[in-house]
Enzyme design. Sequence first.
Site, short mmCIF file in Angstrom:
data_model
loop_
_atom_site.label_atom_id
_atom_site.label_comp_id
_atom_site.label_asym_id
_atom_site.label_seq_id
_atom_site.Cartn_x
_atom_site.Cartn_y
_atom_site.Cartn_z
CE LYS A 108 51.15 45.22 41.12
NZ LYS A 108 50.69 44.21 42.05
CG ASP A 128 44.82 41.22 43.88
OD1 ASP A 128 45.94 40.85 44.27
OD2 ASP A 128 43.96 41.71 44.65
CE LYS A 188 48.96 47.78 44.53
NZ LYS A 188 49.88 47.45 45.62
CE LYS A 242 54.69 44.84 32.57
NZ LYS A 242 54.24 43.50 32.20
CB CYS A 248 9.99 44.75 62.62
SG CYS A 248 8.65 45.74 63.28
CB CYS A 273 10.82 45.92 66.18
SG CYS A 273 11.32 47.33 65.17
CE1 TYR A 329 36.43 15.54 32.00
CE2 TYR A 329 37.75 14.56 33.75
CZ TYR A 329 37.64 15.40 32.65
OH TYR A 329 38.75 16.09 32.21
CB CYS A 340 7.53 49.45 62.64
SG CYS A 340 9.32 49.60 62.81
CB CYS A 382 7.84 49.83 66.57
SG CYS A 382 7.74 48.17 65.89
CD GLU A 406 49.80 37.96 39.41
OE1 GLU A 406 50.96 37.99 38.95
OE2 GLU A 406 49.50 38.37 40.55
CD GLU A 461 51.34 44.28 30.51
OE1 GLU A 461 51.36 43.51 31.48
OE2 GLU A 461 52.29 44.43 29.75
CE1 TYR A 509 54.58 39.26 35.24
CE2 TYR A 509 52.35 38.78 35.98
CZ TYR A 509 53.71 38.81 36.22
OH TYR A 509 54.19 38.39 37.42
S1 IVH Z 1 55.42 42.84 35.40
C1 IVH Z 1 59.82 43.17 36.47
N1 IVH Z 1 52.87 42.91 34.79
O1 IVH Z 1 52.67 42.35 40.33
C2 IVH Z 1 58.36 43.32 36.33
N2 IVH Z 1 53.48 42.22 36.99
O2 IVH Z 1 54.98 43.74 42.22
C3 IVH Z 1 57.65 42.07 36.64
N3 IVH Z 1 51.58 41.57 38.39
O3 IVH Z 1 54.39 39.81 41.69
C4 IVH Z 1 56.23 42.21 36.81
N4 IVH Z 1 50.01 41.92 36.88
O4 IVH Z 1 52.99 39.01 39.79
C5 IVH Z 1 53.77 42.65 35.74
N5 IVH Z 1 50.67 42.97 34.08
C6 IVH Z 1 51.57 42.71 35.04
C7 IVH Z 1 51.20 42.24 36.31
C8 IVH Z 1 52.19 42.01 37.27
C9 IVH Z 1 50.27 41.52 38.13
C10 IVH Z 1 52.20 41.21 39.70
C11 IVH Z 1 53.40 40.32 39.57
C12 IVH Z 1 54.34 40.73 40.66
C13 IVH Z 1 53.76 42.00 41.16
C14 IVH Z 1 54.81 43.08 41.07
#
Ligand code: IVH
Length: 672
Positions: free
Chosen positions: A115, A117, A313, A289, A428, A410, A36, A434, A413, A173, A113, A225
């Site tokens: 959230k 992580d 959450k 939203k 064991c 063990c 590569y 046992c 036993c 994200e 949507e 997002y």
């Molecule tokens: S909207 C003003 N949409 O969550 C609104 N945030 O506490 C801006 N996050 O640090 C955020 N998935 O990085 C939005 N579908 C999503 C998200 C998202 C993850 C994170 C974002 C931010 C934290 C908000």
Amino acid sequence: MTTSPVEEAAALRAQLLKWAEAYFERDAPVVPDADYDQALRRLEALERAFPDLVAPDSPTQRVGSAPLSEFQSVEHRLPMLSLDNAFSSDDMDDFHRRVTERLGDSAVTYCCEPKLDGVAVSIVYEQGSLVLAATRGDGTRGENITANVRTISNVPLTLSGEGVPPYLEVRGEVVIPRDAFERMNAQARAADGKVFVNPRNAAAGSLRQLDSRITARRPLAFTAYSVGAVEGDLPGTHHAILQRLRDWGLPISDYMQTVSGIAACDDYYQALARQRDELPVDIDGIVFKVNGMAEQEKLGFVSRAPRWAIARKFPAQEVSTQLLGVDFQVGRTGAITPVARLQPVFVGGVTVSNATLHNADEIERLGVQVGDTVVVRRAGDVIPQIVSVMESPSSDLTPRRERIVFPDHCPDCGSDVAREEGEAVIRCMGGMACGAQLKAVIRHFASRKAMDIEGLGDKLIDQLVDDGLVGSVADIFRLSQEQLAALERMGDKSSENLLASIDQSRSTSLPKFIYALGIREVGEATARALANHFLELDALLAASSDVLEGVDDVGPIVARHIRGFVGDDRNKRVIADLLALGVNWPPVTVASGKGPLAGTTWVVTGKLESMSRGDAEQRLRSLGAKTASSVSAKTSTVLAGPGAGSKRKKAEELGISIVDEPEWLTMLEELE
Ligand code: IVH
């Protein structure tokens, strides 16, 4: 015939893109890194000699560049805000009430949507070209990570399509998908490299590299997002804006959906919470939203969060607690597992006071000792795990740490323990002598998917073994009513009921019987495959390793376990006793050869909406199909629900046809 530089550059680019896709997307490199690198250097040389050849999407633009000494600070044109959190449907009702009151309209459309992580980033495109990428930082100023973000394979370096605004800041994200994370950690472990605790830390660590060539080797993925500062026109709803981003080549979430009203938000939340563990990426909640941009503007912001959005959450899947001690548990196969005793904590929606520590290698890898503060993870139905040890500043208050010592006998036993070559676990050697092993064997034997003996629970099994009434699974069928009625907390009625259900369990099926025997690595699917293949128990008992390996689902290791089990005199005796005591099953009818799906082999994976995977397999078998648990060249079709991971990928690689649930249900209607 000579090739022109234009043709050679194009060919190299196509080749490199293909290799990079295998490396990053499928994590299955098709050429050694050196090949590569060589092709890449050749392309770089060509592009240097003929600058006109440099295409914006050339792989040379994604390899990362020389290390920086530090990240430059950048100011966000518009601050990057955070979100208010909701933890219950009451919190959501409050949010909805605030929104409707301010808007003076009770009909609100929300965009839902996941959230994600991961790590928030802002990416600026000028005239469609990526010019800047930054971390969130303190919301006002972030770090310039342009070189790193350019290496992320699904981030377009140039936007394509109609109407791209002259200035467009995209926010989203950066994550590492779960399966890529597992592979990345497995590779790191094999090479004694850095193992990450979770995908989010791995994504954050990868983006924070001053040397973007390292970032380039990490399986990062971006999901847009929202937008930040924009010069130019955009549609009037959040949903339509994100669709537009997708049209221009930016990745957005597949799970995004608009709904009316707050009850529908709850439905969406519940549906995704159920799928959480099968999703390709870690999510920690759902973001809702207000969809209309005019409404968003009307609602505005309060301190650092918008009034038009909220994050509901999920229960935390990782929390910290203290390791109070370690117990050693003996399983069905004699494996001695260290189990952490924890200061009870609420994690993944339940209170947890025990977690598995797997084996001695795992304890060493974690560097964990009794008294440490540890991070506990519980995801879905998975048993709680200790994922890391938190570094605690040593002080007089730090409890004294104590090394974890494995027993040399063990704990149940007292028999010797041994570690088989190439295995991480110690076992064991006491076998059925046992008590702990015997109890675990009986629990498995009586369980629902095995002999299904209703009423024979853990406490009763402990009593029966401890009192010497049951010394093998066959003894269950020798129990008398007097013996049972004499046990503590057992009346006449309950002993009668138990005897009746023991009696009922005598009539079983060959697959269930094979599964109930508890042979190592022989799960339900393998037991079924063995029954379908051999039809008679005797044929299975007599089969050589070679013959066994001819069965779907059976490889050399499983074959060895089966041979080891059926060759053991004690097991032979127990099987003979069970048959003599009346355990029986109807002849196995193999559906293959009959039915519209005869001759086909199916694998069901992912989460199905309308039924369990087991029921889906049953339906398929009733139509004459065979079902297997792993995808191989023998597989005809894969039925993949949402969240299907490695099996789906394997099917794609092998070019095996994949159907989703709606397609499959339509097919069933036609066939049945
Ligand atoms: S909207 C003003 N949409 O969550 C609104 N945030 O506490 C801006 N996050 O640090 C955020 N998935 O990085 C939005 N579908 C999503 C998200 C998202 C993850 C994170 C974002 C931010 C934290 C908000």
